[in-house]
Design a protein around this motif. Structure first.
Motif, PDB file in Angstrom:
ATOM      1  N   SER A 162       0.825  -1.216   0.000  1.00 56.01           N
ATOM      2  CA  SER A 162       0.000   0.000   0.000  1.00 56.01           C
ATOM      3  C   SER A 162       0.855   1.260   0.000  1.00 56.01           C
ATOM      4  O   SER A 162       0.391   2.330   0.411  1.00 56.01           O
ATOM      5  CB  SER A 162      -0.929  -0.003   1.221  1.00 56.01           C
ATOM      6  N   ALA A 163       2.099   1.140  -0.437  1.00 59.28           N
ATOM      7  CA  ALA A 163       2.984   2.306  -0.463  1.00 59.28           C
ATOM      8  C   ALA A 163       2.463   3.334  -1.467  1.00 59.28           C
ATOM      9  O   ALA A 163       1.712   3.022  -2.400  1.00 59.28           O
ATOM     10  CB  ALA A 163       4.397   1.876  -0.823  1.00 59.28           C
ATOM     11  N   GLN A 164       2.903   4.557  -1.261  1.00 59.53           N
ATOM     12  CA  GLN A 164       2.459   5.648  -2.124  1.00 59.53           C
ATOM     13  C   GLN A 164       3.587   6.667  -2.252  1.00 59.53           C
ATOM     14  O   GLN A 164       4.288   6.956  -1.272  1.00 59.53           O
ATOM     15  CB  GLN A 164       1.201   6.309  -1.561  1.00 59.53           C
ATOM     16  N   ALA A 165       3.765   7.196  -3.439  1.00 58.57           N
ATOM     17  CA  ALA A 165       4.783   8.226  -3.698  1.00 58.57           C
ATOM     18  C   ALA A 165       4.153   9.297  -4.584  1.00 58.57           C
ATOM     19  O   ALA A 165       3.594   8.986  -5.641  1.00 58.57           O
ATOM     20  CB  ALA A 165       6.011   7.630  -4.377  1.00 58.57           C
ATOM     21  N   GLU A 166       4.242  10.542  -4.135  1.00 55.34           N
ATOM     22  CA  GLU A 166       3.693  11.670  -4.890  1.00 55.34           C
ATOM     23  C   GLU A 166       4.863  12.585  -5.289  1.00 55.34           C
ATOM     24  O   GLU A 166       5.558  13.125  -4.429  1.00 55.34           O
ATOM     25  CB  GLU A 166       2.682  12.451  -4.059  1.00 55.34           C
ATOM     26  N   THR A 215       1.182  10.474  -8.915  1.00 56.15           N
ATOM     27  CA  THR A 215       1.067   9.689  -7.681  1.00 56.15           C
ATOM     28  C   THR A 215       1.156   8.215  -8.042  1.00 56.15           C
ATOM     29  O   THR A 215       0.310   7.701  -8.787  1.00 56.15           O
ATOM     30  CB  THR A 215      -0.262   9.977  -6.967  1.00 56.15           C
ATOM     31  N   PHE A 216       2.176   7.541  -7.518  1.00 52.62           N
ATOM     32  CA  PHE A 216       2.342   6.109  -7.711  1.00 52.62           C
ATOM     33  C   PHE A 216       1.808   5.392  -6.475  1.00 52.62           C
ATOM     34  O   PHE A 216       2.188   5.739  -5.339  1.00 52.62           O
ATOM     35  CB  PHE A 216       3.812   5.741  -7.933  1.00 52.62           C
ATOM     36  N   VAL A 217       0.938   4.407  -6.684  1.00 50.45           N
ATOM     37  CA  VAL A 217       0.355   3.638  -5.580  1.00 50.45           C
ATOM     38  C   VAL A 217       0.661   2.170  -5.810  1.00 50.45           C
ATOM     39  O   VAL A 217       0.891   1.717  -6.939  1.00 50.45           O
ATOM     40  CB  VAL A 217      -1.171   3.864  -5.484  1.00 50.45           C
TER      41      VAL A 217
END
Length: 329
Positions: free
Chosen positions: A123-127, A230-232
């Motif tokens: 469930s990682a996220q990078a914006e 945004t990468f999810v």
């Protein structure tokens, strides 16, 4: 003899004047013919050039026709447009996709304006906020979409051509005003004029600096476009977006409970801030009120007490009432 001489002299003068007039008229006529000849020669010389194949005139219409055909593309290229975009892409490896995005924007001549990451396994996220030259905006967006499964894309444009042209004109005018004020300042004679002109020059220079700052800001926005991607992770879903669109009892209850908790938090915060003041002021005031009440009770006289035996109250000491006289029948 004298009369003949005078008459002859007058005739000679008249003849000389007439000859001068004739000569002047001839000269004017010759000049008119020369000018007419020269004026007529110019069209004769230009006529072959206008009608000659491959001359300047045929090239101009052809060139203008070509320019008219390509004018829309040129006008679009010359317009100042700000591109901004937002994306949401689901990938298997969030950290790897973020690194690839940074490498892609660097290779395109841009840079990373912001980076926010949250690591939680799948469930990682990078914006990432990426700044890229306007010419590389569309290719970069397509490249980022190919990193995984694109869930959302939004592209916005803002045409600031008129604002840019207006700023250019205002900057040119303001520079001329600053130069004129400086020239007047150089010719100032009195102290009052010197102070007044210095203030005017300072004000105009400040206005010029403000206009130039706006122009630089617009130039930066038009030269570098902004992409927020945004990468999810693979287990992340769009539940947070769908949550905003759902309605129902549970949604309302959850929202009300959230508001209640927030209100209680605010109330407890205010109470905690007021508690030291209540202890510092409220306790002495309460003690003072209690002491004053006790003193007031002590000062009040006791109520009257009756006889101990509980007998009848003492009879009045005054004379008994006199009965009224009755009249005879």
């Amino acid at each position: 003899m004298t009369l003949r001489t005078a008459t002859g002299g007058a005739r000679a003068l008249a003849a000389i004047g007439l000859a001068a007039l004739l000569l002047a008229g001839c000269g004017a006529a010759d000049r008119g013919r020369d000018s007419a000849d020269s004026g007529g020669a110019a069209p004769v010389e230009k006529a072959p050039a206008l009608g000659a194949p491959g001359g300047a005139a045929p090239d101009r219409p052809a060139g203008s026709g070509q320019a008219g055909a390509g004018a829309p593309d040129l006008r679009v290229d010359q317009r100042a447009i700000i591109y901004t975009g937002t994306m949401r892409v689901q990938v298997d490896d969030v950290e790897g996709a973020a690194r690839r995005a940074v490498d892609a924007v660097t290779a395109a001549g841009g840079f990373v304006g912001g980076d926010q990451r949250r690591s939680a396994d799948a469930s990682a996220q990078a914006e990432l906020e990426l700044r890229v030259p306007a010419a590389k905006f569309a290719p970069l967006v397509d490249e980022l979409a190919g990193f995984g499964r694109q869930q959302r894309r939004e592209i916005r444009t803002q045409d600031v051509t008129e604002e840019t042209v207006d700023l250019d004109a205002r900057i040119t005018t303001q520079r001329a005003r600053v130069d004129s004020a400086r020239r007047l300042l150089a010719r100032a004679d009195t102290v009052a004029e010197l102070v007044s002109l210095e203030n005017e020059v300072t004000r105009r220079e400040a206005d010029l600096a403000s206009l130039e700052a706006k122009k630089r800001r617009l130039a930066d926005l038009t030269a570098l476009s902004t992409v927020t991607v945004t990468f999810v992770g693979r287990d992340a879903s769009t539940a947070d977006e769908e949550e905003a669109d759902r309605t129902g009892f549970m949604v309302g209850l959850r929202g009300g409970w959230t508001v209640f908790l927030a209100s209680m938090g605010v109330l407890l915060t205010v109470l905690g801030a007021l508690l030291p003041w209540l202890l510092l002021i409220g306790v002495p005031v309460t003690a003072l009120v209690v002491v004053l009440r006790r003193r007031r009770r002590r000062r009040q006289p006791p109520p009257p007490v009756g006889p101990v035996g509980g007998g009848r109250p003492p009879a009045p000491t005054g004379p008994p009432p006199v009965p009224a006289t009755r009249s005879a029948p």
